[in-house]
Design a protein around this motif. Structure first.
Motif, PDB file in Angstrom:
ATOM      1  N   PHE A 155       2.257  -5.665  -7.002  1.00  0.00           N
ATOM      2  CA  PHE A 155       2.709  -4.355  -7.468  1.00  0.00           C
ATOM      3  C   PHE A 155       2.182  -3.220  -6.582  1.00  0.00           C
ATOM      4  O   PHE A 155       2.455  -2.054  -6.842  1.00  0.00           O
ATOM      5  CB  PHE A 155       2.246  -4.150  -8.926  1.00  0.00           C
ATOM      6  CG  PHE A 155       2.998  -3.090  -9.679  1.00  0.00           C
ATOM      7  CD1 PHE A 155       4.375  -3.160  -9.837  1.00  0.00           C
ATOM      8  CD2 PHE A 155       2.327  -2.024 -10.259  1.00  0.00           C
ATOM      9  CE1 PHE A 155       5.058  -2.185 -10.543  1.00  0.00           C
ATOM     10  CE2 PHE A 155       3.008  -1.044 -10.973  1.00  0.00           C
ATOM     11  CZ  PHE A 155       4.386  -1.130 -11.113  1.00  0.00           C
ATOM     12  N   VAL A 156       1.437  -3.581  -5.532  1.00  0.00           N
ATOM     13  CA  VAL A 156       0.784  -2.584  -4.688  1.00  0.00           C
ATOM     14  C   VAL A 156       1.614  -2.346  -3.437  1.00  0.00           C
ATOM     15  O   VAL A 156       1.822  -3.251  -2.629  1.00  0.00           O
ATOM     16  CB  VAL A 156      -0.642  -3.036  -4.301  1.00  0.00           C
ATOM     17  CG1 VAL A 156      -1.341  -1.941  -3.499  1.00  0.00           C
ATOM     18  CG2 VAL A 156      -1.456  -3.380  -5.545  1.00  0.00           C
ATOM     19  N   ARG A 157       2.077  -1.099  -3.279  1.00  0.00           N
ATOM     20  CA  ARG A 157       2.915  -0.740  -2.126  1.00  0.00           C
ATOM     21  C   ARG A 157       2.080  -0.291  -0.923  1.00  0.00           C
ATOM     22  O   ARG A 157       2.528  -0.357   0.214  1.00  0.00           O
ATOM     23  CB  ARG A 157       3.878   0.389  -2.513  1.00  0.00           C
ATOM     24  CG  ARG A 157       4.780   0.057  -3.683  1.00  0.00           C
ATOM     25  CD  ARG A 157       5.835  -0.983  -3.292  1.00  0.00           C
ATOM     26  NE  ARG A 157       6.651  -1.328  -4.446  1.00  0.00           N
ATOM     27  CZ  ARG A 157       6.482  -2.411  -5.198  1.00  0.00           C
ATOM     28  NH1 ARG A 157       5.495  -3.268  -4.897  1.00  0.00           N
ATOM     29  NH2 ARG A 157       7.253  -2.668  -6.228  1.00  0.00           N
ATOM     30  N   GLY A 158       0.891   0.206  -1.185  1.00  0.00           N
ATOM     31  CA  GLY A 158       0.031   0.673  -0.110  1.00  0.00           C
ATOM     32  C   GLY A 158      -1.375   0.903  -0.633  1.00  0.00           C
ATOM     33  O   GLY A 158      -1.611   0.946  -1.849  1.00  0.00           O
ATOM     34  N   LEU A 207       1.889   8.230   2.959  1.00  0.00           N
ATOM     35  CA  LEU A 207       2.545   8.109   1.671  1.00  0.00           C
ATOM     36  C   LEU A 207       4.063   8.182   1.785  1.00  0.00           C
ATOM     37  O   LEU A 207       4.790   7.531   1.021  1.00  0.00           O
ATOM     38  CB  LEU A 207       2.022   9.195   0.719  1.00  0.00           C
ATOM     39  CG  LEU A 207       0.556   9.065   0.278  1.00  0.00           C
ATOM     40  CD1 LEU A 207       0.145  10.241  -0.593  1.00  0.00           C
ATOM     41  CD2 LEU A 207       0.324   7.745  -0.456  1.00  0.00           C
ATOM     42  N   LYS A 208       4.559   8.956   2.734  1.00  0.00           N
ATOM     43  CA  LYS A 208       5.996   8.987   2.972  1.00  0.00           C
ATOM     44  C   LYS A 208       6.513   7.604   3.393  1.00  0.00           C
ATOM     45  O   LYS A 208       7.625   7.207   3.028  1.00  0.00           O
ATOM     46  CB  LYS A 208       6.349  10.015   4.038  1.00  0.00           C
ATOM     47  CG  LYS A 208       6.329  11.461   3.575  1.00  0.00           C
ATOM     48  CD  LYS A 208       6.721  12.393   4.709  1.00  0.00           C
ATOM     49  CE  LYS A 208       6.804  13.841   4.235  1.00  0.00           C
ATOM     50  NZ  LYS A 208       7.143  14.760   5.347  1.00  0.00           N
ATOM     51  N   LYS A 209       5.702   6.906   4.141  1.00  0.00           N
ATOM     52  CA  LYS A 209       6.104   5.598   4.651  1.00  0.00           C
ATOM     53  C   LYS A 209       6.115   4.528   3.563  1.00  0.00           C
ATOM     54  O   LYS A 209       6.986   3.657   3.549  1.00  0.00           O
ATOM     55  CB  LYS A 209       5.152   5.184   5.784  1.00  0.00           C
ATOM     56  CG  LYS A 209       5.486   3.867   6.445  1.00  0.00           C
ATOM     57  CD  LYS A 209       4.636   3.635   7.677  1.00  0.00           C
ATOM     58  CE  LYS A 209       3.157   3.503   7.306  1.00  0.00           C
ATOM     59  NZ  LYS A 209       2.325   3.140   8.478  1.00  0.00           N
ATOM     60  N   ARG A 255      -2.405  15.776   6.548  1.00  0.00           N
ATOM     61  CA  ARG A 255      -1.254  15.373   7.365  1.00  0.00           C
ATOM     62  C   ARG A 255      -1.191  13.852   7.482  1.00  0.00           C
ATOM     63  O   ARG A 255      -0.110  13.252   7.356  1.00  0.00           O
ATOM     64  CB  ARG A 255      -1.335  16.004   8.755  1.00  0.00           C
ATOM     65  CG  ARG A 255      -0.957  17.476   8.812  1.00  0.00           C
ATOM     66  CD  ARG A 255      -0.710  17.933  10.244  1.00  0.00           C
ATOM     67  NE  ARG A 255      -1.905  17.789  11.079  1.00  0.00           N
ATOM     68  CZ  ARG A 255      -2.816  18.741  11.242  1.00  0.00           C
ATOM     69  NH1 ARG A 255      -2.671  19.906  10.593  1.00  0.00           N
ATOM     70  NH2 ARG A 255      -3.856  18.546  12.026  1.00  0.00           N
ATOM     71  N   SER A 256      -2.329  13.239   7.727  1.00  0.00           N
ATOM     72  CA  SER A 256      -2.359  11.779   7.841  1.00  0.00           C
ATOM     73  C   SER A 256      -1.991  11.121   6.515  1.00  0.00           C
ATOM     74  O   SER A 256      -1.234  10.144   6.477  1.00  0.00           O
ATOM     75  CB  SER A 256      -3.746  11.314   8.290  1.00  0.00           C
ATOM     76  OG  SER A 256      -4.072  11.833   9.560  1.00  0.00           O
ATOM     77  N   LEU A 257      -2.527  11.655   5.429  1.00  0.00           N
ATOM     78  CA  LEU A 257      -2.244  11.098   4.111  1.00  0.00           C
ATOM     79  C   LEU A 257      -0.766  11.259   3.768  1.00  0.00           C
ATOM     80  O   LEU A 257      -0.122  10.319   3.282  1.00  0.00           O
ATOM     81  CB  LEU A 257      -3.111  11.797   3.070  1.00  0.00           C
ATOM     82  CG  LEU A 257      -2.882  11.401   1.612  1.00  0.00           C
ATOM     83  CD1 LEU A 257      -3.112   9.915   1.408  1.00  0.00           C
ATOM     84  CD2 LEU A 257      -3.801  12.223   0.688  1.00  0.00           C
ATOM     85  N   THR A 310      -0.436  -5.616   3.063  1.00  0.00           N
ATOM     86  CA  THR A 310      -0.187  -4.328   2.415  1.00  0.00           C
ATOM     87  C   THR A 310      -0.604  -3.215   3.363  1.00  0.00           C
ATOM     88  O   THR A 310      -1.750  -3.193   3.816  1.00  0.00           O
ATOM     89  CB  THR A 310      -0.988  -4.223   1.108  1.00  0.00           C
ATOM     90  OG1 THR A 310      -0.667  -5.325   0.260  1.00  0.00           O
ATOM     91  CG2 THR A 310      -0.675  -2.922   0.387  1.00  0.00           C
ATOM     92  N   PRO A 311       0.291  -2.272   3.689  1.00  0.00           N
ATOM     93  CA  PRO A 311      -0.081  -1.168   4.589  1.00  0.00           C
ATOM     94  C   PRO A 311      -1.300  -0.419   4.062  1.00  0.00           C
ATOM     95  O   PRO A 311      -1.388  -0.117   2.867  1.00  0.00           O
ATOM     96  CB  PRO A 311       1.166  -0.276   4.587  1.00  0.00           C
ATOM     97  CG  PRO A 311       2.291  -1.191   4.221  1.00  0.00           C
ATOM     98  CD  PRO A 311       1.708  -2.190   3.264  1.00  0.00           C
TER      99      PRO A 311
END
Length: 405
Positions: A283-286, A401-403, A395-397, A343-344
């Motif tokens: 269930f973990v996307r990142g 999260l967009k990815k 910016r990095s975060l 997981t990214p």
């Protein structure tokens, strides 16, 4: 605390001759001189007593150090002193934290102010601008501390963000959490997990970036937090049991519309995230890790070294700790898992981290599959990557999260 072992010296024994004097005259009567030889039993008893004493000392130090690691402590400390106030500035004693550039708060028992840049000082003092007063009054000679969480209160009072106080069920009882709504409750949620002996306020620094993307964010309390149910023994278990509360929070998110989650852990929260990910990544996307504990054994070595403990005493403390809370420290070395990571992961480490050992995190990033870990290292101490450069951090975060969101 260190204890010098007692030194035991061998006794010096006189040698007495038993040969008769070379004289024809009779020897005058004389009381013979005797020196009792030490009996082996007495020597063994003395050696045993010293051994028992040394074992007691080493064991006591080990018990104490292990207790520090698992102690639940939410008390506040104010190691600095406000040396002077005036003209929109505050003067503090010069310490690494008081002179560091970036975004910080100055906190005292009944107040909080946001600090600006360093504008002066000398070898023993640093003068900083006061950006704004949040509450209270700055007064000379007041004990204070520099707070890298920056904000206090709740998401609305601290950041002006809408939120709900919610409760999620867990194995030890109902757990409080903040829920910041997103554009929709359907989709990916971010679950923020603070570090050992911290609280939900540690997650404030990520909230604006998450909210700006329209993602729901659930900032959770877990067992032994203020206002949360305690564990049975009221001890920190270094993530070994606390990760179950992360799973419970994921269940709450799923039940309220989440189709996946990003787990975001600070310090021990990072250890909890990694345990959760290893148990069930479905269930973990990142994953976002900020100064995570990637190996408790290495971190305890680092803490022991900082206290000038010999490594063998730290080793004793580790054994005591494992026995006291029923864990195996080797289970919390994440490096062997790295090649299997699917997981990214966004990983922040700070170069001057005095709390958590960084080398395991570097090794984890290096041995994970190519492109799976985005590793960002910054100046600063433990969990201070955001404070050093909030804009760059966010910016990095945001990009991450967009990815995955």
């Amino acid at each position: 605390m260190t204890t010098d072992p007692q030194l035991i010296r061998d006794a010096n024994f006189d040698v007495v001759s038993t040969a008769a004097p070379e004289s024809s005259a009779p020897a005058s009567p004389e009381t013979p001189r005797h020196r009792r030889r030490p009996r082996p039993r007495r020597l063994m008893a003395a050696a045993l007593a010293v051994t028992v004493l040394l074992c007691a000392v080493v064991g006591g130090i080990g018990w104490y150090f292990a207790g520090v690691a698992i102690e639940v402590d939410h008390s506040a400390e104010y190691p600095l002193t406000i040396e002077d106030v005036g003209n929109g500035t505050v003067t503090l004693s010069r310490e690494p934290i008081s002179e560091r550039s970036g975004t910080w708060a100055l906190v005292w028992e009944n107040g909080r102010a946001l600090l600006g840049p360093v504008v002066g000082g000398d070898d023993s003092h640093v003068v900083r601008k006061v950006s704004s007063m949040v509450e209270g009054t700055l007064e000379k000679d007041t004990p204070a501390t520099v707070d890298h969480w920056v904000y206090d209160g709740d998401p609305k009072t601290a950041l002006g963000l809408p939120f709900q106080d919610v409760t999620y069920p867990s194995k030890v009882g109902p757990m409080p959490a903040w829920l910041l709504p997103g554009t929709s409750s359907k989709g990916t949620w971010v679950i923020g997990i603070h570090g050992r002996n911290a609280d939900k306020a540690e997650t404030f620094r990520a909230m604006r970036a998450v909210h700006g993307l329209g993602l729901p964010m659930m900032s959770i309390a877990y067992r032994n937090d203020v206002g949360a149910p305690p564990s049975d023994d009221r001890k920190n278990h270094l993530g070994d049991t606390e990760w179950q509360d992360v799973v419970s929070a994921m269940g709450y998110a799923r039940a309220h519309g989440a189709t996946g989650v990003v787990l975001y852990g600070w310090s021990m929260g990072g250890a909890m995230v990694m345990t959760t990910l290893r148990k069930d990544p479905s269930f973990v996307r990142g994953v976002v890790l900020d100064s995570p504990v990637m190996d408790w054994s290495a971190t305890l070595d680092k803490q022991g070294d900082a206290r000038h403990l010999p490594r063998f005493m730290t080793g004793v403390a580790k054994h005591v700790l494992q026995w006291r809370i029923g864990i195996e420290l080797s289970d919390f070395d994440q490096r062997p898992y790295a090649p299997h990571l699917r997981t990214p992961t966004l990983l922040f480490t700070t170069r001057d981290d005095a709390t958590v050992a960084n080398r395991p995190a570097f090794a984890f990033a290096r041995t994970a599959p190519p492109g799976m870990v985005t590793h960002i290292t910054t100046p600063g101490d433990h969990t201070e990557a955001w404070n050093i450069d909030p804009a760059a951090y966010e910016r990095s975060l945001t990009a991450f999260l967009k990815k995955v969101g």
